[in-house]
Motif scaffolding. Structure first.
Motif, PDB file in Angstrom:
ATOM      1  N   ILE A 268       0.856  -1.190   0.000  1.00 35.62           N
ATOM      2  CA  ILE A 268       0.000   0.000   0.000  1.00 35.62           C
ATOM      3  C   ILE A 268       0.888   1.235   0.000  1.00 35.62           C
ATOM      4  N   ASN A 269       0.616   2.140  -0.930  1.00 39.28           N
ATOM      5  CA  ASN A 269       1.449   3.330  -1.091  1.00 39.28           C
ATOM      6  C   ASN A 269       0.646   4.598  -0.828  1.00 39.28           C
ATOM      7  N   THR A 270      -0.006   5.124  -1.849  1.00 42.59           N
ATOM      8  CA  THR A 270      -0.696   6.413  -1.741  1.00 42.59           C
ATOM      9  C   THR A 270      -1.717   6.424  -0.613  1.00 42.59           C
ATOM     10  N   ALA A 271      -2.573   5.416  -0.551  1.00 46.07           N
ATOM     11  CA  ALA A 271      -3.611   5.379   0.486  1.00 46.07           C
ATOM     12  C   ALA A 271      -3.020   5.286   1.879  1.00 46.07           C
ATOM     13  N   ALA A 272      -1.870   4.618   2.000  1.00 44.03           N
ATOM     14  CA  ALA A 272      -1.224   4.470   3.307  1.00 44.03           C
ATOM     15  C   ALA A 272      -0.726   5.814   3.826  1.00 44.03           C
ATOM     16  N   ILE A 273      -0.277   6.657   2.904  1.00 42.89           N
ATOM     17  CA  ILE A 273       0.261   7.968   3.288  1.00 42.89           C
ATOM     18  C   ILE A 273      -0.855   8.975   3.508  1.00 42.89           C
ATOM     19  N   GLU A 274      -1.866   8.928   2.649  1.00 41.26           N
ATOM     20  CA  GLU A 274      -2.964   9.885   2.754  1.00 41.26           C
ATOM     21  C   GLU A 274      -3.948   9.547   3.872  1.00 41.26           C
ATOM     22  N   ASP A 275      -4.025   8.266   4.240  1.00 46.32           N
ATOM     23  CA  ASP A 275      -4.996   7.835   5.245  1.00 46.32           C
ATOM     24  C   ASP A 275      -4.367   6.809   6.189  1.00 46.32           C
ATOM     25  N   PRO A 276      -3.563   7.271   7.143  1.00 47.10           N
ATOM     26  CA  PRO A 276      -2.891   6.347   8.073  1.00 47.10           C
ATOM     27  C   PRO A 276      -3.854   5.431   8.829  1.00 47.10           C
ATOM     28  N   GLU A 277      -5.081   5.897   9.079  1.00 51.43           N
ATOM     29  CA  GLU A 277      -6.042   5.055   9.798  1.00 51.43           C
ATOM     30  C   GLU A 277      -6.451   3.847   8.965  1.00 51.43           C
ATOM     31  N   PHE A 278      -6.506   4.025   7.649  1.00 51.86           N
ATOM     32  CA  PHE A 278      -6.779   2.889   6.768  1.00 51.86           C
ATOM     33  C   PHE A 278      -5.653   1.874   6.868  1.00 51.86           C
ATOM     34  N   LEU A 279      -4.412   2.375   6.861  1.00 53.45           N
ATOM     35  CA  LEU A 279      -3.255   1.487   6.975  1.00 53.45           C
ATOM     36  C   LEU A 279      -3.279   0.750   8.307  1.00 53.45           C
ATOM     37  N   ARG A 280      -3.583   1.472   9.366  1.00 53.57           N
ATOM     38  CA  ARG A 280      -3.648   0.851  10.696  1.00 53.57           C
ATOM     39  C   ARG A 280      -4.732  -0.243  10.730  1.00 53.57           C
ATOM     40  N   SER A 281      -5.870   0.063  10.136  1.00 57.35           N
ATOM     41  CA  SER A 281      -6.970  -0.906  10.104  1.00 57.35           C
ATOM     42  C   SER A 281      -6.582  -2.152   9.315  1.00 57.35           C
ATOM     43  N   ALA A 282      -5.873  -1.939   8.201  1.00 60.90           N
ATOM     44  CA  ALA A 282      -5.436  -3.071   7.370  1.00 60.90           C
ATOM     45  C   ALA A 282      -4.479  -3.969   8.143  1.00 60.90           C
ATOM     46  N   CYS A 283      -3.560  -3.367   8.872  1.00 66.85           N
ATOM     47  CA  CYS A 283      -2.592  -4.150   9.656  1.00 66.85           C
ATOM     48  C   CYS A 283      -3.289  -4.925  10.770  1.00 66.85           C
ATOM     49  N   MET A 284      -4.287  -4.310  11.397  1.00 66.85           N
ATOM     50  CA  MET A 284      -5.021  -4.981  12.466  1.00 66.85           C
ATOM     51  C   MET A 284      -5.886  -6.115  11.914  1.00 66.85           C
ATOM     52  N   GLU A 285      -6.485  -5.882  10.755  1.00 67.90           N
ATOM     53  CA  GLU A 285      -7.396  -6.866  10.161  1.00 67.90           C
ATOM     54  C   GLU A 285      -6.669  -8.083   9.622  1.00 67.90           C
ATOM     55  N   PHE A 286      -5.535  -7.843   8.949  1.00 69.78           N
ATOM     56  CA  PHE A 286      -4.882  -8.934   8.218  1.00 69.78           C
ATOM     57  C   PHE A 286      -3.525  -9.335   8.790  1.00 69.78           C
ATOM     58  N   GLY A 287      -3.020  -8.567   9.752  1.00 68.34           N
ATOM     59  CA  GLY A 287      -1.740  -8.891  10.364  1.00 68.34           C
ATOM     60  C   GLY A 287      -0.580  -8.160   9.705  1.00 68.34           C
TER      61      GLY A 287
END
Length: 258
Positions: A104-123
């Motif tokens: 994840i690149n652009t979305a990870a930088i523009e929306d850190p909460e999305f990145l955090r949610s992805a890490c929590m959901e999938f490891g």
């Protein structure tokens, strides 16, 4: 043999239905059919493959799931995928197809909460945070998004510290200035960022020889990745899908033993 050394990862750029290679993230040159190229890499027994979709958003706004299915059905090595990933549901679908890690690149930088949610959901082991870095007009290293077109104004260290806080398992560090140039890695940036966080950093951009890989590893990279080295040959960049030769493998193994 490859399991006894650091990972060496070919990076394949998907543009539309085919694979391309860029220089400084520009002027994509067609290098072949995606599925056929993956079959060739299978024969080369690669450590891992990374597939990144750089198709413009006005042509396609989400991952090409059907093509990804075709690719994963032929890919025998671990596969990471990135490009146009902006939702938890997309990640779930990508993993369901058989991809091992999502970049994840652009979305990870523009929306850190999305990145955090992805890490929590999938490891953490499933999510790779990717940053594209180049010098701005003042010579300062900055992180760019949208395939290198948008300057975020953020420093690479700022972004990877944020990635670490969000829980990513790895960081893919791309040098836009070195991309496709075969001039070697940006060792200074690799060293700085590898020492700035505990998360493993995969270095990408500029590799030409196995010595470049060794230098990147000596400067803190946990793994190395390359595009041009594995799809072009000769001074005129004729298309040829390759991987590490026996001598290159031996040289890397010898380095690892030290």
């Amino acid at each position: 043999m490859s399991s006894w050394r650091k990972r060496v990862i070919p990076v394949l750029l998907l543009h539309g239905e085919g694979l391309v290679k860029t220089i400084n993230f520009k002027n994509p040159k067609y290098v072949g059919d995606a599925v056929n190229s993956v079959k060739i890499f299978n024969d080369k027994e690669v450590d891992e493959l990374a597939l990144i979709d750089i198709t413009p958003l006005d042509s396609r706004s989400e991952p090409n799931f059907e093509l990804l299915k075709d690719i994963t059905s032929e890919c025998f090595s671990p596969l990471s995928y990135g490009g146009k990933v902006r939702s938890i549901e997309q990640i779930r679908k990508i993993l369901g197809i058989g991809v091992e890690k999502v970049i994840i690149n652009t979305a990870a930088i523009e929306d850190p909460e999305f990145l955090r949610s992805a890490c929590m959901e999938f490891g953490s082991s499933t999510i790779v945070g990717s940053i594209d870095v180049k010098r701005d007009i003042f010579g300062r290293q900055r992180v760019y998004t949208s395939n290198g077109r948008k300057n975020t104004g953020k420093t690479p260290l700022e972004v990877i510290i944020q990635f670490e806080k969000c829980g990513v398992g790895e960081i893919l560090l791309n040098s836009i200035d070195r991309d496709g140039t075969k001039k070697g890695f940006d060792l200074e940036t690799i060293n700085t960022l590898s020492n700035g966080v505990a998360v493993p950093v995969i270095a990408c951009g500029g590799a030409n020889t196995v010595d470049d890989f060794i230098l990147a590893l000596k400067n803190g990279a946990s793994a190395v990745a390359a595009g041009s080295k594995f799809v072009f040959t000769g001074k005129h960049n004729a298309v040829l899908i390759t991987y590490l030769s026996e001598d290159e493998n031996k040289k890397l193994l010898k380095y690892e033993d030290k």
